[in-house]
Design a protein around this motif. Structure first.
Motif, PDB file in Angstrom:
ATOM      1  N   GLU A   1      36.464  94.232  59.740  1.00 54.67           N
ATOM      2  CA  GLU A   1      35.993  92.930  59.251  1.00 54.67           C
ATOM      3  C   GLU A   1      35.274  92.163  60.356  1.00 54.67           C
ATOM      4  O   GLU A   1      34.232  91.537  60.099  1.00 54.67           O
ATOM      5  CB  GLU A   1      37.168  92.112  58.724  1.00 54.67           C
ATOM      6  CG  GLU A   1      37.720  92.634  57.415  1.00 54.67           C
ATOM      7  CD  GLU A   1      38.956  91.879  56.955  1.00 54.67           C
ATOM      8  OE1 GLU A   1      39.210  90.744  57.443  1.00 54.67           O
ATOM      9  OE2 GLU A   1      39.677  92.420  56.101  1.00 54.67           O
ATOM     10  N   ASP A   2      35.805  92.206  61.574  1.00 60.92           N
ATOM     11  CA  ASP A   2      35.147  91.539  62.698  1.00 60.92           C
ATOM     12  C   ASP A   2      33.759  92.123  62.921  1.00 60.92           C
ATOM     13  O   ASP A   2      32.797  91.388  63.153  1.00 60.92           O
ATOM     14  CB  ASP A   2      35.975  91.673  63.985  1.00 60.92           C
ATOM     15  CG  ASP A   2      37.270  90.880  63.943  1.00 60.92           C
ATOM     16  OD1 ASP A   2      37.407  89.978  63.087  1.00 60.92           O
ATOM     17  OD2 ASP A   2      38.154  91.164  64.782  1.00 60.92           O
ATOM     18  N   PHE A   3      33.647  93.445  62.850  1.00 57.68           N
ATOM     19  CA  PHE A   3      32.358  94.106  63.056  1.00 57.68           C
ATOM     20  C   PHE A   3      31.359  93.728  61.966  1.00 57.68           C
ATOM     21  O   PHE A   3      30.170  93.615  62.232  1.00 57.68           O
ATOM     22  CB  PHE A   3      32.536  95.625  63.126  1.00 57.68           C
ATOM     23  CG  PHE A   3      32.704  96.153  64.520  1.00 57.68           C
ATOM     24  CD1 PHE A   3      31.885  97.154  64.996  1.00 57.68           C
ATOM     25  CD2 PHE A   3      33.689  95.651  65.350  1.00 57.68           C
ATOM     26  CE1 PHE A   3      32.037  97.643  66.275  1.00 57.68           C
ATOM     27  CE2 PHE A   3      33.852  96.140  66.637  1.00 57.68           C
ATOM     28  CZ  PHE A   3      33.022  97.135  67.100  1.00 57.68           C
ATOM     29  N   GLU A   4      31.849  93.544  60.742  1.00 54.40           N
ATOM     30  CA  GLU A   4      30.949  93.128  59.660  1.00 54.40           C
ATOM     31  C   GLU A   4      30.416  91.723  59.912  1.00 54.40           C
ATOM     32  O   GLU A   4      29.283  91.412  59.569  1.00 54.40           O
ATOM     33  CB  GLU A   4      31.682  93.196  58.322  1.00 54.40           C
ATOM     34  CG  GLU A   4      31.930  94.613  57.866  1.00 54.40           C
ATOM     35  CD  GLU A   4      32.846  94.710  56.654  1.00 54.40           C
ATOM     36  OE1 GLU A   4      33.363  93.670  56.184  1.00 54.40           O
ATOM     37  OE2 GLU A   4      33.060  95.844  56.177  1.00 54.40           O
ATOM     38  N   PHE A   5      31.219  90.890  60.523  1.00 55.15           N
ATOM     39  CA  PHE A   5      30.826  89.521  60.830  1.00 55.15           C
ATOM     40  C   PHE A   5      29.844  89.482  62.006  1.00 55.15           C
ATOM     41  O   PHE A   5      28.924  88.676  62.031  1.00 55.15           O
ATOM     42  CB  PHE A   5      32.078  88.680  61.144  1.00 55.15           C
ATOM     43  CG  PHE A   5      31.778  87.273  61.545  1.00 55.15           C
ATOM     44  CD1 PHE A   5      31.382  86.334  60.605  1.00 55.15           C
ATOM     45  CD2 PHE A   5      31.893  86.880  62.867  1.00 55.15           C
ATOM     46  CE1 PHE A   5      31.098  85.031  60.971  1.00 55.15           C
ATOM     47  CE2 PHE A   5      31.615  85.581  63.247  1.00 55.15           C
ATOM     48  CZ  PHE A   5      31.221  84.656  62.292  1.00 55.15           C
ATOM     49  N   LEU A   6      30.050  90.373  62.981  1.00 53.31           N
ATOM     50  CA  LEU A   6      29.190  90.433  64.169  1.00 53.31           C
ATOM     51  C   LEU A   6      28.018  91.359  63.880  1.00 53.31           C
ATOM     52  O   LEU A   6      28.169  92.573  63.869  1.00 53.31           O
ATOM     53  CB  LEU A   6      29.983  90.951  65.375  1.00 53.31           C
ATOM     54  CG  LEU A   6      31.192  90.129  65.793  1.00 53.31           C
ATOM     55  CD1 LEU A   6      32.017  90.910  66.809  1.00 53.31           C
ATOM     56  CD2 LEU A   6      30.765  88.786  66.354  1.00 53.31           C
ATOM     57  N   GLU A   7      26.856  90.795  63.641  1.00 52.68           N
ATOM     58  CA  GLU A   7      25.705  91.605  63.247  1.00 52.68           C
ATOM     59  C   GLU A   7      25.024  92.303  64.416  1.00 52.68           C
ATOM     60  O   GLU A   7      24.485  93.384  64.268  1.00 52.68           O
ATOM     61  CB  GLU A   7      24.694  90.728  62.499  1.00 52.68           C
ATOM     62  CG  GLU A   7      25.242  90.211  61.183  1.00 52.68           C
ATOM     63  CD  GLU A   7      24.258  89.326  60.455  1.00 52.68           C
ATOM     64  OE1 GLU A   7      23.067  89.304  60.824  1.00 52.68           O
ATOM     65  OE2 GLU A   7      24.693  88.655  59.518  1.00 52.68           O
ATOM     66  N   ASP A   8      25.052  91.687  65.584  1.00 52.35           N
ATOM     67  CA  ASP A   8      24.371  92.225  66.747  1.00 52.35           C
ATOM     68  C   ASP A   8      25.270  93.220  67.476  1.00 52.35           C
ATOM     69  O   ASP A   8      26.439  92.934  67.726  1.00 52.35           O
ATOM     70  CB  ASP A   8      23.990  91.068  67.684  1.00 52.35           C
ATOM     71  CG  ASP A   8      23.238  91.528  68.903  1.00 52.35           C
ATOM     72  OD1 ASP A   8      22.205  92.202  68.742  1.00 52.35           O
ATOM     73  OD2 ASP A   8      23.702  91.227  70.025  1.00 52.35           O
ATOM     74  N   TRP A   9      24.729  94.408  67.803  1.00 54.94           N
ATOM     75  CA  TRP A   9      25.551  95.409  68.448  1.00 54.94           C
ATOM     76  C   TRP A   9      26.077  94.924  69.797  1.00 54.94           C
ATOM     77  O   TRP A   9      27.203  95.252  70.188  1.00 54.94           O
ATOM     78  CB  TRP A   9      24.819  96.733  68.619  1.00 54.94           C
ATOM     79  CG  TRP A   9      25.697  97.671  69.394  1.00 54.94           C
ATOM     80  CD1 TRP A   9      25.530  98.109  70.658  1.00 54.94           C
ATOM     81  CD2 TRP A   9      26.957  98.211  68.958  1.00 54.94           C
ATOM     82  NE1 TRP A   9      26.584  98.896  71.032  1.00 54.94           N
ATOM     83  CE2 TRP A   9      27.477  98.968  70.008  1.00 54.94           C
ATOM     84  CE3 TRP A   9      27.700  98.118  67.777  1.00 54.94           C
ATOM     85  CZ2 TRP A   9      28.689  99.638  69.929  1.00 54.94           C
ATOM     86  CZ3 TRP A   9      28.909  98.792  67.696  1.00 54.94           C
ATOM     87  CH2 TRP A   9      29.388  99.535  68.759  1.00 54.94           C
TER      88      TRP A   9
ATOM     89  N   ASP B   1      27.111  91.997  70.557  1.00 56.48           N
ATOM     90  CA  ASP B   1      28.312  91.216  70.256  1.00 56.48           C
ATOM     91  C   ASP B   1      29.473  92.139  69.904  1.00 56.48           C
ATOM     92  O   ASP B   1      30.618  91.895  70.299  1.00 56.48           O
ATOM     93  CB  ASP B   1      28.062  90.241  69.102  1.00 56.48           C
ATOM     94  CG  ASP B   1      27.109  89.124  69.480  1.00 56.48           C
ATOM     95  OD1 ASP B   1      26.992  88.806  70.688  1.00 56.48           O
ATOM     96  OD2 ASP B   1      26.473  88.574  68.557  1.00 56.48           O
ATOM     97  N   ARG B   2      29.188  93.195  69.188  1.00 55.05           N
ATOM     98  CA  ARG B   2      30.230  94.167  68.834  1.00 55.05           C
ATOM     99  C   ARG B   2      30.749  94.867  70.090  1.00 55.05           C
ATOM    100  O   ARG B   2      31.943  95.082  70.250  1.00 55.05           O
ATOM    101  CB  ARG B   2      29.687  95.200  67.843  1.00 55.05           C
ATOM    102  CG  ARG B   2      29.398  94.618  66.480  1.00 55.05           C
ATOM    103  CD  ARG B   2      28.803  95.653  65.571  1.00 55.05           C
ATOM    104  NE  ARG B   2      28.593  95.107  64.232  1.00 55.05           N
ATOM    105  CZ  ARG B   2      28.202  95.822  63.204  1.00 55.05           C
ATOM    106  NH1 ARG B   2      27.963  97.111  63.336  1.00 55.05           N
ATOM    107  NH2 ARG B   2      28.046  95.254  62.026  1.00 55.05           N
TER     108      ARG B   2
END
Length: 135
Positions: A11-19, A21-22
């Motif tokens: 879910e966090d990764f879905e919210f963070l669009e920029d790699w 940030d991931r």
């Protein structure tokens, strides 16, 4: 079915669009993880096939698989934290049935890790599967 802790990361990764940030999020997961006791950083716990120093220390308690780990590389510490969220607290007999590649594919990690990091991640998964079968 993935563990709830892993689903949170998805879910966090879905919210963070920029790699980037991931990537930072994975590093932050590693920073938040307690370090492995130096007494456990022994050859028997070292994972071969990783470019970095990696140690995984597995245990089974009340039929549940757990492992702690550490690395000298921050991104690898983060990958260990991700793997912990995927595997920790599973019934020991279910660890080998987890399709780690598919689950991690939901995070898109394979598209953003170097070949060496991908090989190291596969080595860690292999080690987890191996030690869970012996537990």
């Amino acid at each position: 079915m993935a563990q709830p802790a892993f689903e949170e990361i998805v879910e966090d990764f879905e919210f963070l669009e920029d790699w980037e940030d991931r990537y930072r999020h994975v590093i932050d997961l590693g920073k938040a993880m307690a370090p492995l006791d130096d007494a456990l950083k022994v050859p028997a716990n070292k994972v071969e096939g990783c470019a970095s120093q990696v140690w995984l220390y597995p245990t089974t308690q009340d039929g549940r698989f757990r492992f702690d780990g550490d690395s000298d590389a921050m991104i690898v510490r983060g990958l260990i934290a991700v793997l912990k969220s995927l595997y920790n607290d599973l019934p020991a007999g279910q660890v080998r049935s987890v399709d780690a590649q598919a689950e991690l594919g939901r995070l898109g990690l394979q598209d953003h890790l170097s070949a060496q990091r991908s090989n190291g991640l596969r080595a860690m998964i292999g080690r987890i599967r191996e030690v869970s079968a012996a537990e």
